[in-house]
Design a protein around this motif. Sequence first.
Motif, mmCIF file in Angstrom:
data_model
loop_
_atom_site.group_PDB
_atom_site.id
_atom_site.type_symbol
_atom_site.label_atom_id
_atom_site.label_comp_id
_atom_site.label_asym_id
_atom_site.label_seq_id
_atom_site.Cartn_x
_atom_site.Cartn_y
_atom_site.Cartn_z
ATOM 1 N N SER A 162 0.829 -1.209 0.000
ATOM 2 C CA SER A 162 0.000 0.000 0.000
ATOM 3 C C SER A 162 0.860 1.254 0.000
ATOM 4 C CB SER A 162 -0.915 0.025 1.218
ATOM 5 O OG SER A 162 -1.744 -1.098 1.230
ATOM 6 N N LEU A 163 1.884 1.270 0.817
ATOM 7 C CA LEU A 163 2.759 2.443 0.881
ATOM 8 C C LEU A 163 3.532 2.632 -0.421
ATOM 9 C CD1 LEU A 163 4.068 2.199 4.547
ATOM 10 C CD2 LEU A 163 2.426 3.826 3.601
ATOM 11 N N THR A 164 3.922 1.548 -1.067
ATOM 12 C CA THR A 164 4.625 1.649 -2.347
ATOM 13 C C THR A 164 3.751 2.305 -3.395
ATOM 14 O OG1 THR A 164 6.000 -0.272 -1.891
ATOM 15 C CG2 THR A 164 5.711 0.325 -4.194
ATOM 16 N N VAL A 165 2.510 1.861 -3.490
ATOM 17 C CA VAL A 165 1.598 2.435 -4.478
ATOM 18 C C VAL A 165 1.278 3.883 -4.134
ATOM 19 C CG1 VAL A 165 -0.736 2.289 -5.431
ATOM 20 C CG2 VAL A 165 0.635 0.225 -5.168
ATOM 21 N N LEU A 166 1.056 4.167 -2.877
ATOM 22 C CA LEU A 166 0.741 5.535 -2.455
ATOM 23 C C LEU A 166 1.906 6.473 -2.740
ATOM 24 C CD1 LEU A 166 -1.362 7.337 -1.130
ATOM 25 C CD2 LEU A 166 -0.421 6.689 1.080
ATOM 26 N N ARG A 167 3.103 6.045 -2.418
ATOM 27 C CA ARG A 167 4.296 6.859 -2.660
ATOM 28 C C ARG A 167 4.500 7.087 -4.157
ATOM 29 N NH1 ARG A 167 8.148 3.851 0.087
ATOM 30 N NH2 ARG A 167 8.944 3.155 -1.890
ATOM 31 N N ALA A 168 4.213 6.065 -4.962
ATOM 32 C CA ALA A 168 4.404 6.176 -6.409
ATOM 33 C C ALA A 168 3.326 7.030 -7.063
ATOM 34 C CB ALA A 168 4.398 4.784 -7.034
ATOM 35 N N ALA A 169 2.135 7.041 -6.490
ATOM 36 C CA ALA A 169 1.009 7.741 -7.108
ATOM 37 C C ALA A 169 1.192 9.255 -7.085
ATOM 38 C CB ALA A 169 -0.293 7.359 -6.420
ATOM 39 N N SER A 170 1.644 9.784 -5.985
ATOM 40 C CA SER A 170 1.784 11.231 -5.886
ATOM 41 C C SER A 170 2.497 11.582 -4.593
ATOM 42 C CB SER A 170 0.411 11.891 -5.891
ATOM 43 O OG SER A 170 0.531 13.273 -5.718
ATOM 44 N N SER A 171 3.113 12.745 -4.636
ATOM 45 C CA SER A 171 3.778 13.194 -3.410
ATOM 46 C C SER A 171 3.040 14.355 -2.758
ATOM 47 C CB SER A 171 5.219 13.611 -3.733
ATOM 48 O OG SER A 171 5.199 14.667 -4.680
ATOM 49 N N THR A 172 1.835 14.650 -3.236
ATOM 50 C CA THR A 172 1.090 15.760 -2.647
ATOM 51 C C THR A 172 0.457 15.338 -1.332
ATOM 52 O OG1 THR A 172 -0.934 15.224 -3.844
ATOM 53 C CG2 THR A 172 0.602 16.724 -4.933
ATOM 54 N N TRP A 173 0.341 16.287 -0.439
ATOM 55 C CA TRP A 173 -0.212 15.993 0.890
ATOM 56 C C TRP A 173 -1.673 15.559 0.800
ATOM 57 C CZ3 TRP A 173 -4.436 18.653 2.493
ATOM 58 C CH2 TRP A 173 -4.736 19.826 1.802
ATOM 59 N N SER A 174 -2.411 16.079 -0.183
ATOM 60 C CA SER A 174 -3.841 15.760 -0.260
ATOM 61 C C SER A 174 -4.073 14.271 -0.570
ATOM 62 C CB SER A 174 -4.539 16.637 -1.291
ATOM 63 O OG SER A 174 -3.998 16.422 -2.574
ATOM 64 N N ILE A 175 -3.184 13.678 -1.346
ATOM 65 C CA ILE A 175 -3.315 12.238 -1.638
ATOM 66 C C ILE A 175 -3.159 11.437 -0.352
ATOM 67 C CG2 ILE A 175 -2.260 10.287 -2.853
ATOM 68 C CD1 ILE A 175 -3.802 12.104 -4.711
ATOM 69 N N TRP A 176 -2.196 11.821 0.466
ATOM 70 C CA TRP A 176 -1.979 11.125 1.738
ATOM 71 C C TRP A 176 -3.175 11.305 2.672
ATOM 72 C CZ3 TRP A 176 2.052 7.874 2.829
ATOM 73 C CH2 TRP A 176 3.062 7.825 1.872
ATOM 74 N N VAL A 177 -3.745 12.505 2.692
ATOM 75 C CA VAL A 177 -4.926 12.753 3.525
ATOM 76 C C VAL A 177 -6.101 11.906 3.040
ATOM 77 C CG1 VAL A 177 -6.631 14.503 4.192
ATOM 78 C CG2 VAL A 177 -4.191 15.056 4.247
ATOM 79 N N LEU A 178 -6.293 11.853 1.716
ATOM 80 C CA LEU A 178 -7.373 11.027 1.166
ATOM 81 C C LEU A 178 -7.161 9.550 1.486
ATOM 82 C CD1 LEU A 178 -7.925 12.715 -2.312
ATOM 83 C CD2 LEU A 178 -9.505 12.709 -0.371
ATOM 84 N N ALA A 179 -5.920 9.092 1.415
ATOM 85 C CA ALA A 179 -5.625 7.690 1.741
ATOM 86 C C ALA A 179 -5.937 7.404 3.207
ATOM 87 C CB ALA A 179 -4.175 7.367 1.426
ATOM 88 N N LEU A 180 -5.576 8.305 4.086
ATOM 89 C CA LEU A 180 -5.880 8.120 5.514
ATOM 90 C C LEU A 180 -7.387 8.163 5.768
ATOM 91 C CD1 LEU A 180 -3.003 10.177 7.159
ATOM 92 C CD2 LEU A 180 -3.292 7.687 7.150
ATOM 93 N N ALA A 181 -8.087 9.039 5.055
ATOM 94 C CA ALA A 181 -9.542 9.104 5.196
ATOM 95 C C ALA A 181 -10.184 7.805 4.705
ATOM 96 C CB ALA A 181 -10.097 10.302 4.420
ATOM 97 N N ALA A 182 -9.690 7.284 3.580
ATOM 98 C CA ALA A 182 -10.214 6.008 3.068
ATOM 99 C C ALA A 182 -9.944 4.887 4.067
ATOM 100 C CB ALA A 182 -9.585 5.684 1.712
ATOM 101 N N LEU A 183 -8.765 4.890 4.667
ATOM 102 C CA LEU A 183 -8.447 3.890 5.683
ATOM 103 C C LEU A 183 -9.423 3.985 6.848
ATOM 104 C CD1 LEU A 183 -6.629 1.704 6.920
ATOM 105 C CD2 LEU A 183 -5.197 3.558 7.814
ATOM 106 N N ALA A 184 -9.719 5.207 7.289
ATOM 107 C CA ALA A 184 -10.666 5.394 8.395
ATOM 108 C C ALA A 184 -12.049 4.875 8.023
ATOM 109 C CB ALA A 184 -10.734 6.878 8.779
#
Length: 178
Positions: free
Chosen positions: A128-150
């Motif tokens: 999951s972290l590999t795909v997330l890191r590869a997809a984008s380095s913007t903070w909003s992508i990380w926030v969306l990923a954390l929201a999806a996890l929640a």
Amino acid sequence: MRDNIYLQLIAVFAPLSLLSIGGGQSVIADINQQTVAIHGWLTQREFVDLFAISRAAPGPGSLLATLIGWKEAGWAGAIVASLALFLPSSVLAFAVTLVWHRHERHPWHQRAQTGLAPVATGLILASSLTVLRAASSTWSIWVLALAALAVFMSKSRINPLLVLFAAGMLNVLLGTVN
């Protein structure tokens, strides 16, 4: 290097098949490493795109191997990559299942089952972290990923496509699409 792409596909996907404890998602990080960094079959962007297609398509999420094989060697490559990823682990799972059920009452059985859970979890997290890191380095992508996890942690039965669609729409609204 490309002398026999079919043997290369087998050499990449067959060992990963045997390491896919926890399912196909557990080897996504390794597939990324092999196909992008080592063999150069895909760019990082192509990997992310094929990953997204494989997740949205019906069937197992590890259809990523099929798409990679198809991109590299057409339909024959898709078949070879699919068989290389699915066949070894299927044969191993069948053999282990026979032994597993035969020894259900032994003390090591529960300990082994308990010990494999964190291994599978760690492999899936790395993927999951590999795909997330590869997809984008913007903070909003990380926030969306954390929201999806929640969302998934609180509503485990929700359709993942609904969450993916909502995250995509939020990403568009935030203007962070590359």
